[in-house]
Design a protein around this motif. Structure first.
Motif: not given
Length: 709
Positions: A411-429
């Motif tokens: 997956y490629d994510f921008s920082s603006q997608q942080f809130g759309n991800l599971a919190r633990e997944f977003a923080e690890a990424s």
């Protein structure tokens, strides 16, 4: 006791009778009156209309609207009232066109087979959105990846995306293919003979030089009795040009608006409310709970926003706040806002990760694993990868994430997608570092996650915003409502409405040609309640105050236009000048008589003889004259080379001309055969559109949506 019992026994029948009659009364009232035609005798509420006798089902219509709205929202379009009206009209047009076209397809035996549908999806020319989604790194459409993703989607019966794919996306592709077939059949009936193409080319390169006298219509006074335009003149003209003056049913109103928008005092009150809680906000240990408790318009985002994406008013001031410091209140659109700095850190603007999900929730055809079993499986996968196993192969075999398992888990994510991800997944990424490999737990299950890349590090800020809309106070609402009610009470007919507008020096506004299904009114916004009133009102009726956004509206119905041909009053603004110019042309021609020369015409009309030496046959315009097609046609008539023409009624004047010569200019290398081929292609491309338009106009369409909206 026996007497009392006797009364009870006899009275019971009376009581039962009264109850029965009351129930019957309620039933009959509902049946005859109903809810906007929904009673027993109020018509069939399961349909919103019909096309050539085939009913359009209400449920199907609403379902299609919801599906289209969902598509727009998924593509980032705001679903406001204007968009909703657009969608409703779009869907209704689709139903009309589908019904008339399905009749044609059936007559012609046109179908789309399953094999053809596969060719549409996976052939040489797939839909653009599929091509973009499944193009591999070599720029080639990956058919196998597309087939796998679609097959997996079709298995997910309870997934809204799967339902949308089956009920909206595929039917749209099939309808498009049927349209192509139909257009192809029509297109192949067009033919242009070679001689016609050669004649057209020969005509197009002609150029004439003329002398002329123009007598402008402005030389005849509008007050002249002979050029007055009566209603009968307009009626006659409209009847001769009925296609140009067809109209849908519509209504028009005059109205006055009483503003209930927030006053300066209301704005100051909201600002002071925030000022009063500023110190408490600064000391609040739980910003999320504080925002909920204080009814913030903006929910708490428990994540960081990089500097380049922090695009809010006073961003420069907010960025330099110390942790826990509060700035504001300040204005942000229609809100007052307090901003509290929660924390700062460096953060990548984008990350590339890959993962393998071992779900604890289960899914379509997959049993849910217990927490311990899922954790053990994730740990086993982590060990296998550390031992050299191929990540992509394991993702395809074991991952429960259909969105990435066939793409190596990436997956490629921008920082603006942080809130759309599971919190633990977003923080690890985002909070980890490139190369991190770990097992993490989310609400979905256990993920083996690898951070492959992080780019464009910037300072990032976590900010809590306490936002309050500047809304009208109860006093402001009551003042506007009271003024509107008083005006409506004193203006119970159109005459009183007009008189009170003048007495109170109010501004009278107009809304014209409002259709029965309209949601929006120009200048008013979302106004469906007002439109419903208009649909039931008679000319001269005055409404009770109707709340429309931040206004109270009192309206009077001024006009009802029935479907069909325009009345003289309605058509007058469009045709009065045309008819008047025709009458002026007759006056000018009568004055000219039968002149022998252009000089005689010039003398009789006090005009000059002028020259136009670049009149092109293939142009609708004449230099310095404008659009005068009749003059262009006369310039190329042979008889006008020998003598002056008869007077010509043009768009802006009466013309008399004499052609000096006609010559040919360079054709610019035009090839008659190429021109012929190109013209046939253009005609074939337009054939499908024109056919649909013709069928739609010829169809018997009954639109009854307004009764249910």
């Amino acid at each position: 006791m026996s007497i009392i019992q006797n009364i009870r026994d006899k009275a019971a029948w009376l009581v039962f009778g009264v109850i029965a009659l009351s129930l019957l009364g309620f039933l009959l009232m509902d049946a005859f009156v109903g809810n906007r035609g929904r009673g027993l005798f109020g018509g069939n509420t399961s349909t919103v209309g019909s096309v050539n006798g085939k009913k359009v089902d209400y449920v199907d219509y609403q379902k299609r609207i919801q599906q289209v709205e969902d598509q727009y929202q998924q593509n980032g379009y705001p679903m406001n009232e204007m968009m909703r009206q657009t969608v409703q009209e779009q869907v209704w047009t689709q139903f009309v066109e589908e019904n008339v076209m399905n009749e044609e397809y059936e007559k012609l035996g046109l179908t789309v087979t399953p094999k053809e549908l596969d060719d549409i999806l996976f052939g040489a020319n797939p839909p653009q959105d599929l091509r973009q989604q499944f193009t591999n790194e070599q720029g080639v459409y990956d058919v196998n990846a597309a087939k796998s993703a679609i097959a997996n989607l079709r298995k997910q019966k309870d997934n809204p995306m799967a339902e949308n794919f089956s009920n909206v996306y595929l039917p749209a592709l099939m309808e498009g293919r049927l349209r192509e077939k139909y257009a192809s059949l029509l297109g192949n009936t067009y033919y242009i003979p070679k001689w016609m193409a050669e004649k057209t080319n020969a005509d197009y390169i002609q150029m004439a030089s003329i002398n002329y006298v123009a007598v402008p219509y402005s030389t005849v006074s509008d007050s002249l009795a002979e050029v007055k335009v009566s209603d009968s003149d307009i009626d006659t003209y409209v009847k001769e040009h009925q296609e140009e003056f067809k109209q849908e049913s519509s209504r028009s109103i005059n109205y006055v608006a009483f503003s209930a928008a927030p006053t300066a005092a209301d704005s100051n009150n909201i600002e002071q409310q925030l000022e009063n809680v500023r110190a408490e906000f600064a000391g609040a240990p739980d910003p999320a709970a504080f925002l909920v408790r204080n009814n913030s318009e903006v929910p708490y985002f428990d994540g960081y926003v990089v500097k380049s994406k922090l695009q809010v008013p006073n961003a420069d001031t907010i960025r330099v706040l110390a942790d826990g410091q509060v700035f504001g209140p300040y204005l942000d659109g229609g809100n007052y806002v307090l901003a509290k700095m929660i924390g700062k850190r460096n953060l990548p603007d984008s990350v590339k990760v890959r993962h393998i999900l071992i779900s604890t929730q289960g899914g379509q055809g997959v049993a849910a694993l217990s927490d311990s079993a899922a954790k053990a499986k994730a740990d086993s996968i982590a060990g296998a990868i550390r031992g050299g196993a191929n990540f992509a192969v394991l993702a395809a075999m074991f991952s429960s994430d259909p969105g990435s398992k066939d793409k190596g888990g990436e997956y490629d994510f921008s920082s603006q997608q942080f809130g759309n991800l599971a919190r633990e997944f977003a923080e690890a990424s985002f909070y980890g570092t490139t190369g991190d490999k770990k097992v993490i737990k989310t609400d979905f299950g256990y993920h083996y996650l690898e951070v492959m890349n992080q780019k464009n590090f910037e300072p990032a800020y976590k900010v809590a915003y306490l936002s309050r809309a500047i809304s009208p106070s109860v006093e402001t609402e009551n003042t506007a409502s009271g003024a509107a009610n008083q005006f409506a009470g004193e203006s119970r007919n159109a005459k009183a409405f007009e008189e009170n507008v003048g007495k109170q020096k109010l501004t009278k506004l107009i809304a014209q040609d409002i259709k029965a299904n309209d949601i929006m009114l120009p200048g008013l916004g979302s106004s469906r309640q007002l439109v419903r009133w208009m649909n039931d009102a008679s000319v001269g009726d005055v409404s009770e105050p109707i709340n429309v956004e931040d206004k109270y509206i009192v309206a009077t119905l001024t006009e009802i236009n029935k479907e069909g041909v325009m009345s003289a009053a309605k058509a007058r603004p469009q045709v009065e000048f045309v008819i008047r110019n025709k009458k002026k042309a007759a006056v000018i021609k009568s004055k000219l008589g039968s002149p022998a020369s252009l000089e005689a015409v010039a003398t009789a009309t006090s005009q000059q003889v002028r020259t136009a030496d670049s009149v092109r046959f293939n142009s609708p315009f004449i230099p310095n004259l404008g659009q005068e097609p009749k003059v262009i046609g006369a310039a190329f008539r042979k008889e006008n080379q020998a003598k002056i023409s008869a007077p010509i009624s043009g768009n802006g004047a009466v013309f008399v001309l004499k052609t000096n010569n006609v010559s040919a200019v360079s054709d610019g290398g035009m090839n008659a055969e190429q021109q012929r081929t190109m013209q046939m292609q253009q005609m074939r491309q337009m054939s499908g559109f024109r056919a649909v338009e013709a069928l739609r106009k010829a169809a018997e369409v009954k639109d009854q949506r307004s009764k249910l909206m």
